[in-house]
Design a protein around this motif. Structure first.
Motif, PDB file in Angstrom:
ATOM      1  N   ILE A 189       0.849  -1.191   0.000  1.00 41.74           N
ATOM      2  CA  ILE A 189       0.000   0.000   0.000  1.00 41.74           C
ATOM      3  C   ILE A 189       0.890   1.248   0.000  1.00 41.74           C
ATOM      4  O   ILE A 189       1.809   1.347   0.815  1.00 41.74           O
ATOM      5  N   PRO A 190       0.627   2.203  -0.889  1.00 42.54           N
ATOM      6  CA  PRO A 190       1.420   3.439  -0.866  1.00 42.54           C
ATOM      7  C   PRO A 190       1.222   4.185   0.447  1.00 42.54           C
ATOM      8  O   PRO A 190       0.145   4.147   1.049  1.00 42.54           O
ATOM      9  N   VAL A 191       2.273   4.855   0.890  1.00 43.50           N
ATOM     10  CA  VAL A 191       2.281   5.498   2.198  1.00 43.50           C
ATOM     11  C   VAL A 191       2.351   7.016   2.062  1.00 43.50           C
ATOM     12  O   VAL A 191       3.065   7.555   1.219  1.00 43.50           O
ATOM     13  N   ILE A 192       1.592   7.690   2.915  1.00 48.87           N
ATOM     14  CA  ILE A 192       1.639   9.145   3.026  1.00 48.87           C
ATOM     15  C   ILE A 192       2.197   9.473   4.407  1.00 48.87           C
ATOM     16  O   ILE A 192       1.668   9.004   5.418  1.00 48.87           O
ATOM     17  N   LEU A 193       3.255  10.258   4.444  1.00 45.04           N
ATOM     18  CA  LEU A 193       3.847  10.682   5.704  1.00 45.04           C
ATOM     19  C   LEU A 193       3.499  12.150   5.932  1.00 45.04           C
ATOM     20  O   LEU A 193       3.769  12.995   5.080  1.00 45.04           O
ATOM     21  N   ASP A 194       2.869  12.426   7.061  1.00 44.68           N
ATOM     22  CA  ASP A 194       2.529  13.813   7.363  1.00 44.68           C
ATOM     23  C   ASP A 194       3.811  14.647   7.436  1.00 44.68           C
ATOM     24  O   ASP A 194       4.782  14.265   8.094  1.00 44.68           O
ATOM     25  N   GLU A 195       3.798  15.780   6.782  1.00 41.88           N
ATOM     26  CA  GLU A 195       4.977  16.635   6.690  1.00 41.88           C
ATOM     27  C   GLU A 195       5.503  17.044   8.073  1.00 41.88           C
ATOM     28  O   GLU A 195       6.716  17.206   8.269  1.00 41.88           O
ATOM     29  N   ALA A 196       4.602  17.185   9.033  1.00 46.89           N
ATOM     30  CA  ALA A 196       5.015  17.606  10.373  1.00 46.89           C
ATOM     31  C   ALA A 196       6.018  16.636  10.994  1.00 46.89           C
ATOM     32  O   ALA A 196       6.885  17.042  11.775  1.00 46.89           O
ATOM     33  N   ILE A 197       5.912  15.360  10.651  1.00 54.51           N
ATOM     34  CA  ILE A 197       6.820  14.355  11.207  1.00 54.51           C
ATOM     35  C   ILE A 197       8.242  14.577  10.705  1.00 54.51           C
ATOM     36  O   ILE A 197       9.212  14.342  11.433  1.00 54.51           O
ATOM     37  N   THR A 198       8.387  15.043   9.489  1.00 58.32           N
ATOM     38  CA  THR A 198       9.725  15.283   8.925  1.00 58.32           C
ATOM     39  C   THR A 198      10.420  16.463   9.593  1.00 58.32           C
ATOM     40  O   THR A 198      11.626  16.639   9.435  1.00 58.32           O
ATOM     41  N   LYS A 199       9.674  17.265  10.348  1.00 61.48           N
ATOM     42  CA  LYS A 199      10.244  18.452  10.995  1.00 61.48           C
ATOM     43  C   LYS A 199      10.553  18.220  12.469  1.00 61.48           C
ATOM     44  O   LYS A 199      10.990  19.134  13.168  1.00 61.48           O
TER      45      LYS A 199
END
Length: 237
Positions: A189-199
């Protein structure tokens, strides 16, 4: 010189004889028990390796290592973990903050056309896994906007992202509720990572580890390199 060489040979034979005599006076079970201990130790190592490959932690660790992920950690938590406050969960995991605690949820596009039934096209999949912080409020509309703008070819009317039924999530991922992780899923399943986690700082977050009481901590950069998620601003505080 010949006399010296002969003396060495005599001494060697005497030492061998003494060794033989000592062994003959040991209890009969002694050497056998040593053999059994060695065999048991070897068997234990084999069993340990077999157990590691069949447990969830062992299987996921092997997947991560095979994909060049090195900075990760698994931790077991008590059965009532989800009854705890975020602060208590943070403490037992050793997370940097409550904002570093994340979850994986499976979404279904209820407006996908009849020909879109699986995850074969990551740009327009029937299902997606979204990784979001517990402290954030997931916003499905922002995900809809992301997909609608993807390649500029798909109308917003063909997107309606909703939480997938629990049984659908389990069937697709192979994991039960509160144990879902996007590592080693049954379906790609393709994954979406919330941008806030990358910060987040430090860049090491926690998510489900494949079982309800198993959690996975992972370096954000390594997670992104392996999972190759879409990074989308899809939440609010």
């Amino acid at each position: 010189m010949e006399a010296l060489a002969e003396l060495e040979r005599v001494q060697t034979r005497i030492l061998h004889r003494i060794s033989d005599l000592e062994l003959s006076h040991l209890p009969q079970h002694f050497s056998h028990s040593l053999s059994l201990q060695s065999s048991a130790a070897a068997g234990a190592n084999v069993d340990a390796d077999a157990d590691a490959s069949t447990t969830t932690e062992g299987r996921l660790s092997a997947i991560l290592l095979a994909n060049s992920v090195r900075d990760f950690s698994f931790k077991r938590v008590p059965s009532d973990y989800y009854e705890w406050t975020l602060e208590a969960r943070r403490d037992i995991l050793g997370a940097a903050s409550i904002h570093h605690l994340c979850k994986s949820i499976v979404l279904v596009n209820t407006q996908a056309p009849p020909n879109v039934t699986d995850c074969s096209d990551r740009n327009y999949s029937k299902y997606y896994v979204v990784v979001v912080q517990y402290t954030a409020r997931f916003n499905a509309e922002t995900v809809k906007n992301f997909y609608a703008l993807n390649n500029g070819k798909i109308s917003k009317k063909k997107f309606n992202m909703r939480l997938a039924p629990e049984e659908t999530s389990a069937k697709l991922t192979g994991y039960e509720h509160n144990g879902v992780t996007c590592i080693g899923m049954k379906t790609d399943i393709p994954v979406i990572l919330d941008e806030a986690i990358t910060k987040l700082n430090p860049d090491f977050f926690w998510l489900g580890g494949g079982e309800i009481d198993l959690k996975l901590g992972i370096r954000t950069s390594e997670f992104i390199n392996y999972v190759n998620p879409f990074i989308v601003n899809c939440s609010g505080s």
